[in-house]
Every structure is written in structure tokens, then in C-alpha cells.
Design a protein around this motif. Structure first.
Motif, short mmCIF file in Angstrom:
data_model
loop_
_atom_site.label_atom_id
_atom_site.label_comp_id
_atom_site.label_asym_id
_atom_site.label_seq_id
_atom_site.Cartn_x
_atom_site.Cartn_y
_atom_site.Cartn_z
N MET A 1 33.37 31.52 17.13
CA MET A 1 34.51 31.62 18.01
C MET A 1 34.10 32.23 19.34
O MET A 1 33.14 33.00 19.42
N ALA A 2 34.84 31.91 20.35
CA ALA A 2 34.56 32.45 21.69
C ALA A 2 35.02 33.89 21.76
O ALA A 2 36.05 34.27 21.19
N VAL A 3 34.23 34.68 22.44
CA VAL A 3 34.57 36.09 22.62
C VAL A 3 35.06 36.28 24.05
O VAL A 3 34.43 35.81 24.99
N PRO A 4 36.19 36.96 24.24
CA PRO A 4 36.69 37.15 25.60
C PRO A 4 35.76 38.03 26.42
O PRO A 4 35.14 38.96 25.90
N LYS A 5 35.66 37.71 27.69
CA LYS A 5 34.82 38.50 28.58
C LYS A 5 35.52 39.79 28.94
O LYS A 5 36.74 39.92 28.80
N LYS A 6 34.74 40.74 29.44
CA LYS A 6 35.34 42.00 29.88
C LYS A 6 36.17 41.78 31.12
O LYS A 6 35.86 40.92 31.95
N LYS A 7 37.21 42.56 31.27
CA LYS A 7 38.09 42.43 32.42
C LYS A 7 37.39 42.94 33.68
O LYS A 7 36.75 43.98 33.66
N THR A 8 37.51 42.19 34.76
CA THR A 8 36.94 42.60 36.03
C THR A 8 37.87 43.63 36.68
O THR A 8 39.09 43.44 36.70
N SER A 9 37.29 44.67 37.22
CA SER A 9 38.11 45.71 37.84
C SER A 9 38.74 45.19 39.12
O SER A 9 38.25 44.25 39.75
N LYS A 10 39.83 45.83 39.52
CA LYS A 10 40.54 45.41 40.73
C LYS A 10 39.67 45.61 41.96
O LYS A 10 39.74 44.81 42.91
N SER A 11 38.84 46.63 41.97
CA SER A 11 38.00 46.88 43.15
C SER A 11 36.95 45.78 43.31
O SER A 11 36.69 45.33 44.43
N LYS A 12 36.37 45.32 42.21
CA LYS A 12 35.40 44.22 42.30
C LYS A 12 36.09 42.94 42.77
O LYS A 12 35.56 42.20 43.58
N ARG A 13 37.28 42.69 42.21
CA ARG A 13 38.03 41.51 42.60
C ARG A 13 38.38 41.56 44.08
O ARG A 13 38.20 40.59 44.82
N ASP A 14 38.86 42.70 44.55
CA ASP A 14 39.24 42.85 45.95
C ASP A 14 38.04 42.72 46.87
O ASP A 14 38.14 42.14 47.96
N LYS A 15 36.90 43.25 46.46
CA LYS A 15 35.69 43.16 47.27
C LYS A 15 35.26 41.70 47.42
O LYS A 15 34.89 41.25 48.51
N ARG A 16 35.34 40.95 46.31
CA ARG A 16 34.98 39.53 46.36
C ARG A 16 35.91 38.76 47.27
O ARG A 16 35.48 37.93 48.07
N ARG A 17 37.19 39.02 47.16
CA ARG A 17 38.16 38.32 48.00
C ARG A 17 38.00 38.69 49.47
O ARG A 17 38.14 37.84 50.34
N ALA A 18 37.71 39.96 49.75
CA ALA A 18 37.52 40.39 51.13
C ALA A 18 36.31 39.70 51.75
O ALA A 18 36.35 39.28 52.91
N THR A 19 35.24 39.57 50.98
CA THR A 19 34.05 38.88 51.46
C THR A 19 34.36 37.43 51.78
O THR A 19 33.97 36.91 52.83
N TRP A 20 35.09 36.77 50.89
CA TRP A 20 35.46 35.37 51.08
C TRP A 20 36.33 35.21 52.32
O TRP A 20 36.12 34.30 53.13
N ARG A 21 37.29 36.10 52.51
CA ARG A 21 38.17 36.02 53.67
C ARG A 21 37.42 36.31 54.97
O ARG A 21 37.69 35.68 56.00
N ASN A 22 36.48 37.25 54.93
CA ASN A 22 35.70 37.56 56.14
C ASN A 22 34.83 36.38 56.54
O ASN A 22 34.67 36.10 57.73
N LYS A 23 34.24 35.70 55.57
CA LYS A 23 33.44 34.52 55.88
C LYS A 23 34.30 33.46 56.56
O LYS A 23 33.88 32.83 57.53
#
Length: 58
Positions: A1-23
């Protein structure tokens, strides 16, 4: 069976989105600058067809 991945923290998510928006913002700024230079006729980095005045006069 598939095992769920660990939840990504909000800070990591926000950092990724900020990088994408800045590009995207940087590319938009470059596109606007190129458009302005093409309109003023000072563009040296962009090649586009010029209308031939000699052919249209005939």
C-alpha cells in the motif's frame, strides 16, 4: 500500500510560492522593458521585421 508523505510546512510552501512569483515578476519586468524599447526604436537585442517603405510606395 502507498504510504502518505509527510506534510510540507507552511513556511516551505510559502517560500516556494514566493520564488515562483518573483521569477514571474522579473520576466514581466523584462518583457515590459523590451516592449518599451521596441516602441521607441532603441532596441538592439530584439530583431523584428521592418516594413519596406520602398515597396509600399509603389
Amino acid at each position: 500500500m502507498a504510504v502518505p508523505k509527510k506534510k510540507t510546512s507552511k513556511s516551505k510552501r510559502d517560500k516556494r510560492r514566493a520564488t515562483w512569483r518573483n521569477k514571474a515578476a522579473i520576466q514581466a519586468r523584462k518583457a515590459l522593458s523590451l516592449g518599451k524599447s521596441v516602441l521607441t526604436g532603441r532596441s538592439t537585442s530584439f530583431v523584428y521585421p521592418q516594413p519596406d517603405d520602398e515597396e509600399s510606395a509603389e
